[in-house]
Design a protein around this motif. Structure first.
Motif, PDB file in Angstrom:
ATOM      1  N   TYR A 142       0.830  -1.204   0.000  1.00  0.00           N
ATOM      2  CA  TYR A 142       0.000   0.000   0.000  1.00  0.00           C
ATOM      3  C   TYR A 142       0.867   1.258   0.000  1.00  0.00           C
ATOM      4  CZ  TYR A 142      -3.093  -3.525   2.121  1.00  0.00           C
ATOM      5  OH  TYR A 142      -3.796  -4.666   2.396  1.00  0.00           O
ATOM      6  N   ASN A 143       0.294   2.341  -0.491  1.00  0.00           N
ATOM      7  CA  ASN A 143       0.947   3.651  -0.391  1.00  0.00           C
ATOM      8  C   ASN A 143       0.023   4.671   0.287  1.00  0.00           C
ATOM      9  OD1 ASN A 143       3.352   5.233  -1.080  1.00  0.00           O
ATOM     10  ND2 ASN A 143       1.966   6.435  -2.371  1.00  0.00           N
ATOM     11  N   VAL A 144      -1.076   4.154   0.856  1.00  0.00           N
ATOM     12  CA  VAL A 144      -2.053   5.015   1.530  1.00  0.00           C
ATOM     13  C   VAL A 144      -2.530   4.314   2.801  1.00  0.00           C
ATOM     14  CG1 VAL A 144      -2.891   6.216  -0.538  1.00  0.00           C
ATOM     15  CG2 VAL A 144      -3.910   4.015   0.117  1.00  0.00           C
ATOM     16  N   LYS A 145      -3.268   5.040   3.601  1.00  0.00           N
ATOM     17  CA  LYS A 145      -3.852   4.452   4.807  1.00  0.00           C
ATOM     18  C   LYS A 145      -5.315   4.852   4.910  1.00  0.00           C
ATOM     19  CE  LYS A 145      -2.060   8.275   7.616  1.00  0.00           C
ATOM     20  NZ  LYS A 145      -1.214   8.631   8.775  1.00  0.00           N
ATOM     21  N   VAL A 146      -6.070   4.133   5.725  1.00  0.00           N
ATOM     22  CA  VAL A 146      -7.505   4.387   5.878  1.00  0.00           C
ATOM     23  C   VAL A 146      -7.746   5.812   6.385  1.00  0.00           C
ATOM     24  CG1 VAL A 146      -9.595   3.697   7.115  1.00  0.00           C
ATOM     25  CG2 VAL A 146      -7.997   1.951   6.285  1.00  0.00           C
ATOM     26  N   GLY A 147      -8.722   6.459   5.796  1.00  0.00           N
ATOM     27  CA  GLY A 147      -9.079   7.824   6.184  1.00  0.00           C
ATOM     28  C   GLY A 147      -8.367   8.891   5.379  1.00  0.00           C
ATOM     29  N   GLN A 148      -7.351   8.483   4.622  1.00  0.00           N
ATOM     30  CA  GLN A 148      -6.594   9.459   3.831  1.00  0.00           C
ATOM     31  C   GLN A 148      -7.402   9.901   2.606  1.00  0.00           C
ATOM     32  OE1 GLN A 148      -2.644   8.113   2.824  1.00  0.00           O
ATOM     33  NE2 GLN A 148      -2.468   9.539   1.096  1.00  0.00           N
ATOM     34  N   LYS A 149      -7.325  11.215   2.291  1.00  0.00           N
ATOM     35  CA  LYS A 149      -7.977  11.741   1.096  1.00  0.00           C
ATOM     36  C   LYS A 149      -6.989  11.723  -0.073  1.00  0.00           C
ATOM     37  CE  LYS A 149     -11.360  14.730   3.371  1.00  0.00           C
ATOM     38  NZ  LYS A 149     -11.894  16.115   3.511  1.00  0.00           N
ATOM     39  N   VAL A 150      -7.471  11.279  -1.207  1.00  0.00           N
ATOM     40  CA  VAL A 150      -6.615  11.193  -2.393  1.00  0.00           C
ATOM     41  C   VAL A 150      -7.272  11.922  -3.556  1.00  0.00           C
ATOM     42  CG1 VAL A 150      -5.523   9.021  -1.722  1.00  0.00           C
ATOM     43  CG2 VAL A 150      -7.658   8.967  -3.033  1.00  0.00           C
ATOM     44  N   GLU A 151      -6.445  12.269  -4.523  1.00  0.00           N
ATOM     45  CA  GLU A 151      -6.936  12.898  -5.738  1.00  0.00           C
ATOM     46  C   GLU A 151      -6.667  11.981  -6.918  1.00  0.00           C
ATOM     47  OE1 GLU A 151      -5.150  16.726  -6.141  1.00  0.00           O
ATOM     48  OE2 GLU A 151      -6.209  17.569  -4.412  1.00  0.00           O
ATOM     49  N   ARG A 152      -7.415  12.220  -7.997  1.00  0.00           N
ATOM     50  CA  ARG A 152      -7.230  11.405  -9.202  1.00  0.00           C
ATOM     51  C   ARG A 152      -5.763  11.446  -9.642  1.00  0.00           C
ATOM     52  NH1 ARG A 152     -10.933  13.556 -13.336  1.00  0.00           N
ATOM     53  NH2 ARG A 152     -12.502  12.216 -12.372  1.00  0.00           N
ATOM     54  N   GLY A 153      -5.172  10.255  -9.866  1.00  0.00           N
ATOM     55  CA  GLY A 153      -3.784  10.173 -10.310  1.00  0.00           C
ATOM     56  C   GLY A 153      -2.797   9.964  -9.196  1.00  0.00           C
ATOM     57  N   ASP A 154      -3.247  10.020  -7.926  1.00  0.00           N
ATOM     58  CA  ASP A 154      -2.327   9.771  -6.808  1.00  0.00           C
ATOM     59  C   ASP A 154      -1.930   8.299  -6.760  1.00  0.00           C
ATOM     60  OD1 ASP A 154      -2.432  12.397  -6.065  1.00  0.00           O
ATOM     61  OD2 ASP A 154      -3.660  12.091  -4.276  1.00  0.00           O
ATOM     62  N   LEU A 155      -0.671   8.058  -6.402  1.00  0.00           N
ATOM     63  CA  LEU A 155      -0.168   6.691  -6.238  1.00  0.00           C
ATOM     64  C   LEU A 155      -0.727   6.116  -4.940  1.00  0.00           C
ATOM     65  CD1 LEU A 155       1.753   4.357  -7.058  1.00  0.00           C
ATOM     66  CD2 LEU A 155       3.553   5.547  -5.778  1.00  0.00           C
ATOM     67  N   ILE A 156      -1.473   4.983  -5.057  1.00  0.00           N
ATOM     68  CA  ILE A 156      -2.102   4.411  -3.862  1.00  0.00           C
ATOM     69  C   ILE A 156      -1.541   3.043  -3.477  1.00  0.00           C
ATOM     70  CG2 ILE A 156      -4.263   5.674  -4.187  1.00  0.00           C
ATOM     71  CD1 ILE A 156      -5.471   3.112  -5.392  1.00  0.00           C
ATOM     72  N   GLY A 157      -0.913   2.340  -4.429  1.00  0.00           N
ATOM     73  CA  GLY A 157      -0.389   1.008  -4.112  1.00  0.00           C
ATOM     74  C   GLY A 157       0.372   0.428  -5.288  1.00  0.00           C
ATOM     75  N   PHE A 158       0.669  -0.900  -5.176  1.00  0.00           N
ATOM     76  CA  PHE A 158       1.509  -1.543  -6.186  1.00  0.00           C
ATOM     77  C   PHE A 158       0.931  -2.917  -6.552  1.00  0.00           C
ATOM     78  CE2 PHE A 158       3.993   1.245  -3.511  1.00  0.00           C
ATOM     79  CZ  PHE A 158       4.633   2.056  -4.450  1.00  0.00           C
ATOM     80  N   VAL A 159       1.073  -3.257  -7.817  1.00  0.00           N
ATOM     81  CA  VAL A 159       0.549  -4.527  -8.336  1.00  0.00           C
ATOM     82  C   VAL A 159       1.219  -5.700  -7.620  1.00  0.00           C
ATOM     83  CG1 VAL A 159       0.446  -6.038 -10.374  1.00  0.00           C
ATOM     84  CG2 VAL A 159      -0.049  -3.582 -10.594  1.00  0.00           C
ATOM     85  N   GLY A 160       0.407  -6.733  -7.335  1.00  0.00           N
ATOM     86  CA  GLY A 160       0.925  -7.947  -6.707  1.00  0.00           C
ATOM     87  C   GLY A 160       0.096  -9.143  -7.131  1.00  0.00           C
ATOM     88  N   SER A 161       0.154 -10.209  -6.340  1.00  0.00           N
ATOM     89  CA  SER A 161      -0.613 -11.414  -6.643  1.00  0.00           C
ATOM     90  C   SER A 161      -1.117 -12.050  -5.354  1.00  0.00           C
ATOM     91  CB  SER A 161       0.243 -12.411  -7.436  1.00  0.00           C
ATOM     92  OG  SER A 161      -0.540 -13.501  -7.896  1.00  0.00           O
ATOM     93  N   THR A 162      -1.513 -11.195  -4.393  1.00  0.00           N
ATOM     94  CA  THR A 162      -2.006 -11.698  -3.114  1.00  0.00           C
ATOM     95  C   THR A 162      -3.459 -12.133  -3.246  1.00  0.00           C
ATOM     96  OG1 THR A 162      -2.629  -9.448  -2.446  1.00  0.00           O
ATOM     97  CG2 THR A 162      -0.449 -10.213  -1.796  1.00  0.00           C
ATOM     98  N   GLY A 163      -3.890 -12.975  -2.309  1.00  0.00           N
ATOM     99  CA  GLY A 163      -5.255 -13.443  -2.341  1.00  0.00           C
ATOM    100  C   GLY A 163      -5.480 -14.506  -3.391  1.00  0.00           C
ATOM    101  N   ARG A 164      -6.658 -14.590  -3.887  1.00  0.00           N
ATOM    102  CA  ARG A 164      -7.025 -15.617  -4.889  1.00  0.00           C
ATOM    103  C   ARG A 164      -6.610 -15.126  -6.278  1.00  0.00           C
ATOM    104  NH1 ARG A 164     -11.389 -17.662  -7.948  1.00  0.00           N
ATOM    105  NH2 ARG A 164     -11.838 -19.878  -7.550  1.00  0.00           N
ATOM    106  N   SER A 165      -5.339 -15.280  -6.570  1.00  0.00           N
ATOM    107  CA  SER A 165      -4.785 -14.755  -7.821  1.00  0.00           C
ATOM    108  C   SER A 165      -3.852 -15.774  -8.456  1.00  0.00           C
ATOM    109  CB  SER A 165      -4.028 -13.457  -7.549  1.00  0.00           C
ATOM    110  OG  SER A 165      -3.319 -13.023  -8.675  1.00  0.00           O
TER     111      SER A 165
END
Length: 325
Positions: free
Chosen positions: A256-279
């Motif tokens: 992740y690059n964000v946390k709960v409650g944080q406000k973001v704008e369109r185009g902000d970096l929020i996280g990174f591609v992975g293969s967690t969960g059912r993937s």
């Protein structure tokens, strides 16, 4: 010179001059003076009630009155110009601004409502130009009321414009993974083959294949409501509440690059591609919700794709292949 009168005296057989009495003489002089005074008074009164002779004060008042009349004529022309401009603004307000922001037009009777009840111009009655003064005052009052109505309307339009701007910024309108980072668009929204069970099932989002660690961007302004791995099958995922009934979900992240409650704008970096969960492989599973219901995300990429890019994505998204989750 007064006439000399004579009378014939039979005793002397001659004409004798009549000597007027002093009382009569004084009476005649008095009558003459009285008549002259009366005539003079009548002449003065006649002249005072005509325009033949005016006092300096009267001439000054007449000039002042003519100046006022000229000022009223100029004011009348200015009011006509103001009325024309105001009518133009009102037309644009009803037929452009309010139409664009989906607001009801202001009724004409509300804009041009008169002033009922008591006679508000009674104090202007009884003068030589009362009608002109009253008509001008009434027009000014009506223009003032129209300006107040229009001012309130423009305040409302400004508020609607800000709300519209906020709405447009909040709608998820870009692709969450940049085209430069994409390996391919693996699977679209619709019925797909499950990679684990091979059964045909509904795939509620879009899968973007990209290397692990590829940046993921917020598709619209909003607030982070979840950033955890506590939802079955999604692995590490993020949810953004955009308001106006819109919510987006980004699943199978590596970090992740964000946390709960944080406000973001369109185009902000929020996280990174992975293969967690059912993937089955590194990719981003992306979903869009409207009023709690999942909808096809492909209708929300107008902010980042060209016509050709969108056509290619639409082609791949419609293929009933195997999804990656």
């Amino acid at each position: 010179m007064s006439k000399v009168k004579y009378f014939y005296d039979p005793d002397t057989l001659s004409y004798r001059k009549i000597e007027p009495k002093k009382s009569r003489k004084y009476r005649n002089i008095g009558l003459f003076l009285l008549g002259s005074a009366l005539f003079g008074f009548l002449v003065v009164m006649l002249l005072m009630n005509t325009n033949l002779i005016n006092t300096p004060k009267e001439l000054s008042l007449q000039r002042e009155l003519r100046n006022y009349e000229l000022q009223f004529e100029l004011l009348d022309k200015k009011m006509e110009q103001v009325e024309q401009v105001l009518a133009n603004v009102e037309e644009r307000d009803n037929n452009i601004y309010r139409l664009y922001f989906e607001a009801n037009p202001i009724p004409e009777e509300q804009r041009k409502a008169g002033f009922g009840g008591i006679n508000r111009y009674k104090s202007l009655e009884g003068f030589n130009n009362s009608e002109m003064i009253m008509a001008t005052t009434q027009r000014l009052d009506i223009i003032q009321k129209q300006l107040v109505v229009q001012s309130k309307s423009l305040d409302e339009i400004t508020k609607l414009a800000k709300e519209k701007e906020k709405l447009l910024a909040s709608i998820p309108a870009i692709q969450p993974v940049s085209n430069e980072d994409l390996t391919r668009m693996a699977s679209g929204y619709g019925w797909r083959s499950d990679p684990f069970t091979k059964a045909r099932k509904m795939h509620w989002g879009m899968d973007f294949t990209a290397p692990k660690g590829t940046p993921i961007y917020a598709s619209g302004d909003g607030k982070i409501t979840r950033a955890d791995n506590k939802s079955s099958g999604y692995g590490k995922h993020i949810r953004i509440d955009h308001g106006y009934g819109y919510l987006t979900l980004y699943a199978h992240l590596s970090n992740y690059n964000v946390k709960v409650g944080q406000k973001v704008e369109r185009g902000d970096l929020i996280g990174f591609v992975g293969s967690t969960g059912r993937s089955q492989a590194p990719h981003l599973h992306y979903e869009v919700f409207k009023d709690g219901k999942r909808i096809n995300p492909i209708n929300f990429y107008y902010g980042s794709l060209s016509t050709e890019e969108f056509a290619n994505m639409l082609k791949y998204a419609q293929q009933e292949n195997q999804s990656l989750d």
